[in-house]
Design a protein around this motif. Structure first.
Motif, short mmCIF file in Angstrom:
data_model
loop_
_atom_site.label_atom_id
_atom_site.label_comp_id
_atom_site.label_asym_id
_atom_site.label_seq_id
_atom_site.Cartn_x
_atom_site.Cartn_y
_atom_site.Cartn_z
N TRP A 1 37.90 65.77 30.24
CA TRP A 1 38.84 64.49 30.38
C TRP A 1 37.97 64.02 29.17
CZ3 TRP A 1 35.39 61.37 31.95
CH2 TRP A 1 34.87 61.25 33.31
N LYS A 2 38.45 63.03 28.48
CA LYS A 2 37.65 61.40 27.51
C LYS A 2 38.69 60.38 28.60
CE LYS A 2 40.77 61.73 23.91
NZ LYS A 2 40.31 61.95 22.11
N TYR A 3 38.01 59.49 29.06
CA TYR A 3 37.91 57.58 29.06
C TYR A 3 38.17 56.97 28.37
CZ TYR A 3 37.08 54.01 31.77
OH TYR A 3 37.55 52.23 32.22
N PRO A 4 38.54 56.41 27.86
CA PRO A 4 38.92 55.66 26.33
C PRO A 4 38.47 54.00 27.16
CG PRO A 4 40.88 55.84 27.25
CD PRO A 4 40.28 56.66 28.30
N THR B 1 28.44 69.77 34.69
CA THR B 1 29.72 68.21 33.44
C THR B 1 28.06 68.49 32.44
OG1 THR B 1 31.68 69.42 35.48
CG2 THR B 1 31.62 67.67 33.05
N LEU B 2 28.45 67.83 31.56
CA LEU B 2 27.79 67.18 30.36
C LEU B 2 29.13 65.97 30.12
CD1 LEU B 2 25.42 67.95 28.96
CD2 LEU B 2 26.69 67.82 27.18
N TYR B 3 28.29 64.91 30.32
CA TYR B 3 29.15 63.16 29.65
C TYR B 3 28.42 62.24 29.32
CZ TYR B 3 30.56 64.17 34.78
OH TYR B 3 31.19 65.14 35.58
N ILE B 4 29.04 62.48 27.75
CA ILE B 4 28.82 61.86 26.37
C ILE B 4 29.39 61.27 25.88
CG2 ILE B 4 29.05 63.96 24.97
CD1 ILE B 4 26.23 62.90 24.05
N ILE C 1 34.11 55.79 37.08
CA ILE C 1 34.23 56.34 36.28
C ILE C 1 33.80 57.38 37.46
CG2 ILE C 1 35.97 58.27 34.76
CD1 ILE C 1 33.54 56.02 33.33
N SER C 2 35.35 57.96 37.57
CA SER C 2 35.68 59.59 38.79
C SER C 2 35.21 61.06 38.23
CB SER C 2 36.39 59.34 39.91
OG SER C 2 36.71 60.78 39.93
N THR C 3 34.13 61.51 38.58
CA THR C 3 34.08 62.94 37.85
C THR C 3 35.51 63.42 38.62
OG1 THR C 3 32.80 63.04 39.42
CG2 THR C 3 31.16 62.67 37.88
N ARG C 4 35.54 63.29 39.13
CA ARG C 4 36.95 64.56 39.68
C ARG C 4 38.26 64.06 38.23
NH1 ARG C 4 34.28 64.25 44.20
NH2 ARG C 4 34.65 62.66 44.51
N GLU D 1 26.59 59.87 43.31
CA GLU D 1 28.05 60.06 44.72
C GLU D 1 29.51 59.74 44.05
OE1 GLU D 1 27.49 56.95 47.30
OE2 GLU D 1 25.85 58.20 48.42
N GLY D 2 29.63 61.27 43.06
CA GLY D 2 30.73 61.67 42.35
C GLY D 2 31.28 60.53 41.77
#
Lengths: 305, 646
Positions: free
Chosen positions: B374-377, B352-355, B405-408, B390-391
């Motif tokens: 998903w997106k986190y505001p 997963t790519l996080y940006i 933020i939880s990656t899951r 660790e996740g």
């Protein structure tokens, strides 16, 4: 040091924020006392007990009347902003042999380079200064060499000298190098590694593949340098910084040593000796036993702790 | 310089002097004592030998200065002369004598020569420890200055016509009777170009010792001299080699004195300056042959070859610059569009790519296909790089918070509040998160509890990413102050740059590297903060260096990506992009990837800086690429994230 800093912060009205920080540490302390202690004990020996040890040896050799080599070794510590720092300056200069004024040139090189560097570090060696210098080690080395270039052109125009200078501060060695004297790292396990590159015609031809290493050893113009202090308008010394070998030795010597004693014998002379002084004597006598065709100069340095 | 007694075939007779040596003891302004400061230059207004009124210094050499002076024997016209000075400050009488002899030799030699490209000598005298040559004054500049001041490369036909004139004068010298004269020091700084555009050979060698066959004696100038000259052989062929070196320097602008000797073949002319004709390159290469027998047999032969080139390229039509490989061939594997600019850098974890984006969201995308997960505001723009541990994913936002933020689930675990916007990226080490904030603090936050361990007050906002090495935390701030802080939050040492340190630090082998808005790339000893070296960039930099092998790579606002040798701080190459380089380079396999504000992502061969390809986006790139499993991920201010094949 920390105490001094805290005292200074208080003095300069930083009181509020620093006490707030302390309080928050007290409230939330994430590290237990043991954790802090173990961190402190782990880092102390690395920072505080380091020191340099050095020795040197010189001989005119067996076949010359005049010593054209010059040598300098200074070993001390410096009160820095993170405790006592090892400080060392080691230089070997080999005046162009057979040339009329080689000894004048090598001597001027040592005096000028060491004089320049020590003047720069004077405030740090003899006063407590908390700020580090704005100029970098490499800039200081470059300026010292430029100064020496001018001094030689003034005092003995037309002459030249090699120069291999090592400034040690903490664990970093900054080397300025011109010509065919050499600096080596020697490791207790018997490895030897030259850290400088000769500015000699023979070395260059070898690098270009025009002659083989065997041919190089018997090359008739082995002594011709393409770069020397005092020669040419633009001097481009090799200047670089490298970590001190630990465990290991820094050795700087003129070609009167490396040109006549085989690497294996260099290593044995050092590793088998009970101390650095004896090691230097061994090296000088090894070169003289091999005929002593040229002046011999050697400095050995070790960083312990 | 001139050959006097080197090889048996080319001796020059030292005939009796045509010019007498006069001594003027009354002008004793300099005694040249040992250890005295460098001897003073003559001031304007001083009259030498009751005849030459000094006007100004026009050149400085190793042994003295060259002055422009007016010859007062011509009171009604202004007749200018060049007065060349040689200060003999050697303390040793033997050395002094040698120097004077050499000087006389030059004077005597010049007096016998007559050629439009050789300056006429009119007088020679000695005043105490200074000797003077009076020469024809040349209105013009030396070729080295012309090369250095030129905007880009000198036109080929210009260099060609100078080279032909120089070969002509070499031919004259080599055919000198009764013995040939070898110039021995052909190089751009010894060539003057006068106001008519004609070349004149200057400096026939003041006071250099001409011993040969003796250890260590060097003749000529390093870089321009052929191999055999280092051995003390000087032949017409040596001048031909130096002539080739001079043309090479003029065409490529690469100073051979700064390169290893005999390395011209490693710098082919047309690879550096593709506008040069292949014919001219061939002529220069022939002159630069390693073996003298392979070069031109005489200066006249070389002149003929150059003339032939000039005839052929006479109406020179330069081929247009061969274009670089354009982006056209490169298609992204996928792209994903956010609602606002992407200024930060992605992180990849388990496919997963996080940006983060300036649209306030942190996005989680499938690395293989760019599919939205998903997106986190947050309540502010995100301009930094997320960290993973660790996740959980950790990211700072301009809403002043550090979000975990939880990656899951993509749901918040906890947040940590600072008193200012966060532009620094989190660094996770030793059970803590270290992060800077615009609240003028560096924060240490406990990973488990999410509570502050300590915070360290800085002079200004900390926008750089803290770096951890040797049990110390390193970070720069916007005033240019740089701190090394131990794990208890105590200052260990401090350093100050002249302007902001927005660039983050990278460390390798006890050495720290970072750049500054003051236009410097710094290398510091991590244990005590002493400066090991400083490298001048063309302009400010906020780009974080990348260190690999013995290279340090960094971008700057002057649009260049620089490669510098880590040990010696010598520049290895630089590559020009069309706009500022504010993001950071990364190296993957043998390529370097770096974005530019010009909108392109560049892929360069990292050892040479040669362009492999570039990929254009619709907006500036200010973030750093991420390369993983042969795929490059990059965000652009055109709102998109791109995935490209590395």
């Amino acid at each position: 040091m920390n105490k001094l800093f805290r005292w200074l912060s208080r003095l300069f009205g930083n009181n509020q924020s620093s006490s707030a920080t302390t309080q928050e540490i007290a409230n939330t302390a994430p590290l237990t006392e043991q954790q802090i202690q173990s961190i402190v004990t782990n880092q102390n020996p690395r920072f505080d007990l380091q020191q340099l040890v050095s020795a040197c040896g010189q001989s005119v050799g067996k076949q010359r009347d005049l010593n054209e080599d010059s040598l300098l070794a200074i070993t001390t510590t410096m009160a820095g902003n993170s405790g006592n720092l090892p400080f060392g300056l080691y230089i070997v200069a080999d005046g162009m042999g057979g040339h009329q004024f080689g000894e004048v040139a090598s001597n001027a090189a040592i005096r000028t380079v060491a004089g320049y560097i020590l003047r720069k570090f004077h405030p740090y060696l003899f006063h407590v200064k908390t700020d580090t210098m704005e100029e970098s080690f490499q800039e200081i080395m470059q300026a010292a060499v430029t100064d020496a270039q001018r001094a030689i052109q003034r005092e003995a125009p037309g002459s030249g000298t090699t120069l291999t200078a090592a400034l040690v501060i903490g664990q970093q060695i900054t080397v300025a190098h011109v010509g065919d004297s050499r600096a080596y790292f020697i490791y207790p396990d018997g490895r030897i590694e030259p850290i400088t590159r000769d500015h000699s015609l023979v070395k260059r031809l070898e690098e270009l593949g025009h002659i083989t290493p065997d041919e190089a050893a018997n090359y008739p113009h082995r002594n011709v340098l393409y770069r020397a202090l005092g020669q040419g308008e633009i001097l481009d010394p090799d200047i670089f910084t490298i970590g001190f070998p630990q465990p290991g030795y820094l050795m700087i010597c003129s070609d009167g040593l490396w040109g006549v004693v085989a690497e294996q014998d260099l290593i044995r002379s050092i590793v088998d000796a009970p101390n650095l002084q004896r090691a230097c004597q061994n090296l000088v006598s090894a070169a003289n036993t091999a005929g002593g065709p040229d002046n011999i100069s050697v400095v050995l340095v070790q960083l312990i702790g | 310089m001139v050959v006097k007694q080197s090889s048996a075939n080319y001796n020059l007779l030292t005939r009796s002097s045509a010019l007498e040596t006069r001594i003027f003891p009354e002008l004793s302004d300099d005694r040249g004592d040992q250890g005295s400061p460098p001897p003073r230059q003559l001031q304007a207004g001083v009259t030498l030998a009751k005849r030459y009124a000094i006007q100004e210094v026009i050149g400085i050499g190793g042994m003295g200065s060259v002055y422009r002076a007016r010859d007062m024997h011509f009171p009604s016209v202004t007749k200018l002369v060049a007065v060349k000075e040689m200060i003999n400050s050697a303390p040793d009488p033997l050395v002094r004598e040698t120097i004077v002899q050499n000087f006389e030799r030059e004077a005597n030699l010049l007096a016998t020569l007559q050629h439009p490209s050789i300056p006429r000598i009119s007088d020679y005298f000695t005043v105490e420890s200074r000797s003077y040559l009076v020469l024809e004054f040349i209105h013009g500049k030396d070729l080295e200055a012309i090369i250095n001041e030129a905007n880009g490369f000198l036109p080929e036909d210009q260099v060609l016509s100078w080279a032909i004139e120089l070969c002509d004068v070499l031919d004259y010298l080599h055919k000198h009777k009764p013995d040939p004269i070898i110039f021995r020091d052909m190089k751009p700084s010894n060539v003057m170009v006068n106001h008519n555009g004609d070349v004149i050979l200057v400096d026939f060698g003041i006071a250099k010792t001409f011993q040969t066959g003796i250890k260590g004696t060097m003749i000529g100038t390093e870089g321009y001299s052929p191999p055999e000259q280092y051995r003390g052989e000087a032949t017409p062929s040596a001048d031909i080699y130096a002539m080739g070196a001079t043309i090479h320097h003029a065409l490529t602008r690469r100073d051979p004195r700064l390169e290893p000797p005999f390395s011209f073949s490693e710098r082919p002319i047309r690879r550096i300056n593709s506008s040069v004709s292949p014919d001219l390159e061939t002529v220069v290469n022939t002159a630069l042959e390693y073996n003298p027998e392979s070069r031109f047999g005489s200066a006249a032969d070389m002149k003929h070859a150059l003339t032939a080139v000039a005839r052929k390229t006479g109406a020179l039509v330069r081929s247009p610059q061969t274009g670089t490989i354009q982006a056209s061939g490169i298609k992204p594997l996928w792209s994903f569009k956010c609602e606002d600019e992407i200024r930060g850098t992605p992180t990849l974890f388990q496919g997963t790519l996080y940006i983060g984006s300036y649209d306030n969201n942190l996005y989680a995308l499938g690395a293989a296909d760019g599919k939205f997960q998903w997106k986190y505001p947050t309540d502010g723009g995100i301009v930094s790089r997320p960290a993973l541990f660790e996740g959980n994913v950790y990211i700072g936002s301009e809403d002043k918070r550090l979000h975990v933020i939880s990656t899951r689930s993509g749901k918040v675990v906890w947040t940590y509040f600072t008193n200012g916007p966060i532009r620094s990226s989190p660094r996770i080490a030793e059970g803590h998160i270290f992060i800077g904030s615009d609240d003028n603090h560096l924060h240490a936050v406990n990973l488990n509890s999410g509570r502050m361990a300590w915070r360290f007050e800085t002079a200004d906002p900390v926008r750089s990413t803290p770096f951890v090495m040797n049990d110390l935390v390193y970070a720069g701030c916007e005033t240019g102050d740089y701190y090394a802080i131990d794990f208890r939050g105590e200052l260990k040492w401090r350093f100050r740059a002249k302007r902001a340190i927005t660039s983050s630090t990278v460390g390798l082998g006890q050495v720290l590297y970072f750049s500054s808005v003051d236009g410097t790339l710094y290398s510091l000893d991590s244990r005590n903060g002493w400066v090991i070296w400083r490298f001048r960039l063309g302009k400010a930099s906020i780009s974080t260096p990348c260190v690999i092998d013995d290279f340090v790579f960094v971008g700057a606002a002057d649009g260049f990506i620089y490669a510098v040798e880590a040990k010696s701080s010598k520049e290895i190459w630089r590559f020009r992009t069309e706009h500022q380089v504010n993001g950071s380079p990364v190296v993957y396999k043998d390529s370097l990837y770096c974005g530019s504000v010009d909108g392109s992502l560049y892929c360069l061969e990292y050892r040479t800086g040669r362009l492999r390809w570039k990929f254009g986006t619709e907006g500036a790139i200010t973030g750093t690429p991420l390369v993983y499993d042969d795929i490059v991920y990059i965000g652009s201010t055109d709102h998109q994230v791109y995935a490209l094949l590395a």
